[in-house]
Each structure stands twice: as C-alpha cells, then as structure tokens.
Design an enzyme around this catalytic site. Structure first.
Site, PDB file in Angstrom:
ATOM      1  N   HIS A 103      25.978  79.361  60.961  1.00 21.14           N
ATOM      2  CA  HIS A 103      25.297  78.350  61.941  1.00 21.14           C
ATOM      3  C   HIS A 103      26.161  77.088  61.868  1.00 21.14           C
ATOM      4  O   HIS A 103      26.391  76.387  60.848  1.00 21.14           O
ATOM      5  CB  HIS A 103      23.885  78.228  61.468  1.00 21.14           C
ATOM      6  CG  HIS A 103      23.532  77.022  62.622  1.00 21.14           C
ATOM      7  ND1 HIS A 103      21.977  77.192  63.147  1.00 21.14           N
ATOM      8  CD2 HIS A 103      23.723  75.798  63.029  1.00 21.14           C
ATOM      9  CE1 HIS A 103      22.082  76.144  64.142  1.00 21.14           C
ATOM     10  NE2 HIS A 103      22.863  75.324  63.645  1.00 21.14           N
ATOM     11  N   HIS A 131      28.608  74.167  64.478  1.00 21.10           N
ATOM     12  CA  HIS A 131      28.890  73.421  65.866  1.00 21.10           C
ATOM     13  C   HIS A 131      30.311  73.251  65.726  1.00 21.10           C
ATOM     14  O   HIS A 131      30.863  72.177  64.915  1.00 21.10           O
ATOM     15  CB  HIS A 131      28.016  72.411  66.164  1.00 21.10           C
ATOM     16  CG  HIS A 131      26.605  72.410  66.124  1.00 21.10           C
ATOM     17  ND1 HIS A 131      25.747  72.461  67.373  1.00 21.10           N
ATOM     18  CD2 HIS A 131      25.804  72.674  65.115  1.00 21.10           C
ATOM     19  CE1 HIS A 131      24.561  73.031  66.944  1.00 21.10           C
ATOM     20  NE2 HIS A 131      24.480  72.759  65.680  1.00 21.10           N
ATOM     21  N   LYS A 163      20.528  81.894  71.068  1.00 26.53           N
ATOM     22  CA  LYS A 163      19.748  80.631  70.552  1.00 26.53           C
ATOM     23  C   LYS A 163      18.536  80.059  71.341  1.00 26.53           C
ATOM     24  O   LYS A 163      19.066  79.621  72.396  1.00 26.53           O
ATOM     25  CB  LYS A 163      20.924  79.615  70.183  1.00 26.53           C
ATOM     26  CG  LYS A 163      20.573  78.318  69.370  1.00 26.53           C
ATOM     27  CD  LYS A 163      19.956  78.420  67.952  1.00 26.53           C
ATOM     28  CE  LYS A 163      19.553  77.202  67.485  1.00 26.53           C
ATOM     29  NZ  LYS A 163      20.516  76.288  66.914  1.00 26.53           N
ATOM     30  N   HIS A 211      15.966  77.094  66.676  1.00 25.32           N
ATOM     31  CA  HIS A 211      15.728  75.759  66.260  1.00 25.32           C
ATOM     32  C   HIS A 211      14.375  75.641  66.188  1.00 25.32           C
ATOM     33  O   HIS A 211      13.690  75.225  67.192  1.00 25.32           O
ATOM     34  CB  HIS A 211      16.558  74.789  67.123  1.00 25.32           C
ATOM     35  CG  HIS A 211      16.248  73.455  66.584  1.00 25.32           C
ATOM     36  ND1 HIS A 211      17.312  72.612  66.299  1.00 25.32           N
ATOM     37  CD2 HIS A 211      15.218  72.537  66.463  1.00 25.32           C
ATOM     38  CE1 HIS A 211      16.886  71.503  65.907  1.00 25.32           C
ATOM     39  NE2 HIS A 211      15.704  71.365  66.113  1.00 25.32           N
ATOM     40  N   HIS A 263      18.382  76.376  59.683  1.00 22.22           N
ATOM     41  CA  HIS A 263      18.421  75.287  59.235  1.00 22.22           C
ATOM     42  C   HIS A 263      16.761  74.718  58.478  1.00 22.22           C
ATOM     43  O   HIS A 263      16.427  73.832  59.097  1.00 22.22           O
ATOM     44  CB  HIS A 263      18.945  74.224  59.964  1.00 22.22           C
ATOM     45  CG  HIS A 263      18.791  73.894  61.210  1.00 22.22           C
ATOM     46  ND1 HIS A 263      17.473  73.838  61.828  1.00 22.22           N
ATOM     47  CD2 HIS A 263      19.797  73.956  62.470  1.00 22.22           C
ATOM     48  CE1 HIS A 263      17.724  73.921  63.138  1.00 22.22           C
ATOM     49  NE2 HIS A 263      18.773  73.617  63.476  1.00 22.22           N
ATOM     50  N   ASP A 286      25.313  74.208  59.294  1.00 17.03           N
ATOM     51  CA  ASP A 286      24.993  73.552  60.566  1.00 17.03           C
ATOM     52  C   ASP A 286      26.183  72.278  60.715  1.00 17.03           C
ATOM     53  O   ASP A 286      25.658  71.075  61.036  1.00 17.03           O
ATOM     54  CB  ASP A 286      23.515  72.958  60.653  1.00 17.03           C
ATOM     55  CG  ASP A 286      23.001  72.314  61.993  1.00 17.03           C
ATOM     56  OD1 ASP A 286      23.391  72.636  62.807  1.00 17.03           O
ATOM     57  OD2 ASP A 286      21.843  71.546  61.638  1.00 17.03           O
TER      58      ASP A 286
HETATM   59  C1  NCD Z   1      23.041  69.379  65.957  1.00 22.02           C
HETATM   60  C2  NCD Z   1      24.413  68.928  66.880  1.00 22.02           C
HETATM   61  O1  NCD Z   1      24.562  67.826  66.842  1.00 22.02           O
HETATM   62  O2  NCD Z   1      24.698  69.708  67.761  1.00 22.02           O
HETATM   63  N1  NCD Z   1      22.687  68.293  65.511  1.00 22.02           N
HETATM   64  C3  NCD Z   1      21.877  68.268  64.129  1.00 22.02           C
HETATM   65  O3  NCD Z   1      21.330  67.379  63.736  1.00 22.02           O
HETATM   66  N2  NCD Z   1      21.825  69.371  63.511  1.00 22.02           N
HETATM   67  C4  NCD Z   1      22.137  70.317  66.684  1.00 22.02           C
HETATM   68  C5  NCD Z   1      21.208  71.022  65.977  1.00 22.02           C
HETATM   69  O4  NCD Z   1      21.554  71.946  65.089  1.00 22.02           O
HETATM   70  O5  NCD Z   1      20.214  70.865  66.071  1.00 22.02           O
HETATM   71 ZN    ZN Z   2      22.689  73.150  64.588  1.00 14.38          ZN
END
Ligand code: NCD
Ligand code: ZN
Length: 345
Positions: free
Chosen positions: A13, A15, A98, A135, A173, A246
């Site tokens: 997981h 971004h 997701k 989420h 998460h 995450d």
């Molecule tokens: C994530 C993001 O910034 O894309 N932020 C976070 O605090 N984890 C989004 C997410 O996974 O909720």
């Molecule tokens: Zn995330």
C-alpha cells in the site's frame, strides 16, 4: 545480530503520485521492494482499466535503470463504477480495487458516498477474485476523528465481510486495537496492512510539545494502547497482517501549513523503519513473514525471488529531500537515527 537477510519484500500500500515526482517516489520504493500496490487517488482518480494501464506505464518509465520493480495497480471505486469496469480491470491484470469513503482523505472527494450501491460491485469482485482494499474510516462530522475506524467496523466492515464471505478484503493501514481484534476474529479472507508510523508512534508524537505536521497521516495516530496492540500482533507473527507503508508524499509547504495535508513520506527508510520496530520487539525473525510472505500469499501472488540484506549500521534519515521540481519534502523520521541499513542503498 549484525546482518539480516530476508526474501525480497513487497509494499502492499503506497502512493506514488504522478508526473515528475515519479522519478523520486518510484526510485525510493524500488530501492528495497520488488512490487508495490499503487493507490489510485490521483486527480482525477484512476477509475478505469485504461487509466490504470496508462498510470502503470508512467510508473514503469520512472523505474531506475537496472532495478527490477513492478507496480501493481488498483481501481478507485466510485458510485459510478460498473461490473464491466471490474471485469475489464481484472482481465487487464489489476489485482484490487480501493474503497475510500468520500472525503476520508487526500483526493477522495470523488469516492463512494453510499456503500449500499456497491453491493453488485462487491459481488462481481468476489466472483472475479479481485481484492477489495478499504480505507476504513467513517467520515460523518459527528463522529470523533479518533473513533472513525472503530465506527467503520461496526457500521460497515463487519456487514460487508458477512455479506460477501468469498471476497478478499484488506483493511488498510489499521490503527486500533479494535481493528486488530476484528481482523483476528474474521475469516481467512480478511487481512490488514500496518504502516511504520502506526507501529513507531502514537498521538503524543503528533500533539505533545507542539503540533508535529510530519507525523500527521490518516487514519490519525491513536493512543498508545492501540499502538501497543499493533506491535503485539506483528510480534505474534500472525499471517493476517502484512507490510503496507502508506508512504504518501506531500511537499514541505503543504505539510507545514495552516491546513496541513495528511501523509508520511516513508519510502526513504521503509524497510529500515520496520526492522527497527521488529528489533525493539525482539522479533526480527518475524520481519520476513510480515514483509515478504504474508502479503504475497494473501494476494495469491508468488513470493519474490531473491533476497535483500540489512546491516546493523546506524544512519540518519535526511532532514529534507529535493523533489524533481526543486521543492523540498520532509521524509518521515527526518533527522532521526535508524539502526539498520539496507545494503547497497
Ligand atoms: C494518503 C495520501 O496522502 O494520499 N494520506 C494519508 O495520510 N495516508 C491517503 C490515505 O492513504 O489515506
Ligand atoms: Zn494510503
């Protein structure tokens, strides 16, 4: 112990974002992981197989020369997602979709506002063997931010799991004792990812002695009894819990702001952060299962070939990194010392 060799791990997981930042984020992850589940919360979100394929191509182009790395793509569920979208995604090799409750986090405004509408979609996902990544937080204004995960379990997750027993679900998460207990008491089709920040920190690290914006993420850090529950469950070696950083980059000025963004950019030290936790818990022997086996097994993927090696060698996470656009970003754990270092990075 001064060296630690484990089968090559996956980050299930994170971004990457998009555009020129990919050369930074993809290289940082390819440093230690062989595969990663790329979240679809771009602007606009990745809602179709075609947009996921296009995004995958951009990520692959950013993989540094000589690195063996494969991004695994996800579809962003909306109220408009169709059964056809799911089938097309599955046949394009996309392993998961997701679910963000609308407004839950960064770029989630397009997300699902009514979970009931998604029943036919969940049905097709179960049929197709596509995983549902969740989420797990409610977003209603009247629910306290520290209770949002627990309320999501009670109001939604328990009934989704009960109604779709063959659907594989990753509760992403997780941050609470309630989530740990829920996953442990659910069927083998329910698993969870755990981030380094939720294992290393609790809400004191966010709020005591001033606000610490670089420790702000969603779901928000909880009180220490919850951190303790997460630490105990990874130390137990339960196969239902696996690595998902995450890692979520936001430029420095967006974090250090009157309304700072949620997300910790942990890719620079991901495997080292987990190694630190497992060493603190005196269970370094459990790191390999968590980082390299249980996630791949749950996703029904083969485990990675090869190994990575960490050495006991303290180093400092940089205070700042310069992004390809010239702007600074503060990595998670900036300026802090870690005890383990990946060899060759
Ligand atoms: C994530 C993001 O910034 O894309 N932020 C976070 O605090 N984890 C989004 C997410 O996974 O909720
Ligand atoms: Zn995330």
């Amino acid at each position: 112990m001064t060296t630690l060799t484990i089968q090559t791990p996956d980050d299930l997981h994170l971004h990457f974002r998009d555009g020129d930042i990919l050369t930074e984020t993809v290289a940082a992850t390819a440093r230690c992981f062989r595969r990663a589940i790329a979240m679809p919360n771009l602007v606009p979100p990745v809602t179709t197989a075609q947009s996921a394929i296009d995004y995958k191509k951009r990520i692959v182009e950013a993989v540094p020369e000589g690195k063996n790395f494969e991004p695994l793509m996800t579809l962003f569920l909306t109220n408009e997602t169709t059964a056809q979208d799911i089938r097309e995604a599955k046949s394009a090799g996309i392993p998961a979709a997701k679910l963000y409750p609308a407004g839950a986090t960064t770029n989630s405004d397009a997300a699902v506002s009514s979970l009931d509408h998604l029943s036919p979609i969940f049905e097709v996902m179960a049929e197709e063997g596509m995983l549902l990544l969740i989420h797990g937080e409610v977003t209603s204004h009247d629910i306290d931010i520290f209770d949002r995960e627990k309320v999501f379990i009670d109001r939604h997750l328990a009934s989704i799991a009960e109604s779709f027993p063959t659907l594989k679900i990753v509760f992403e998460h997780i941050t609470t004792k309630d989530a740990v207990e829920f996953v442990l008491s659910s069927s083998q089709n329910m698993a969870a990812t755990i981030t380094p920040q939720h294992l290393l920190l609790n809400r004191n690290d966010l709020l005591v002695g001033g606000v610490h914006p670089h420790n702000y993420c969603l779901p928000v850090l909880k009180r220490n009894i919850h951190q303790q529950a997460l630490r105990e469950v990874v130390a137990s070696g339960s196969e239902k819990f696996f690595l998902g950083t995450d890692s979520a980059p936001h430029e420095k000025h967006r974090k250090e702001s009157a309304c700072g963004c949620a997300g910790c950019y942990s890719a620079w030290s991901a495997i080292e952060l987990y190694a630190q936790v497992f060493e603190e818990l005196d269970c370094l022997d459990k790191l390999e299962g968590f980082a390299s086996h249980y996630g791949a097994d749950f996703y029904g993927m083969s485990r990675n070939p090869g190994t990575i090696t960490l050495v006991k060698d303290s180093w400092q996470v940089p205070e700042e990194i310069t992004l390809p656009n010239g702007n600074p970003i503060v990595p998670f754990f900036a300026g802090k010392t870690l005890q383990w270092k990946l060899v060759g990075s």
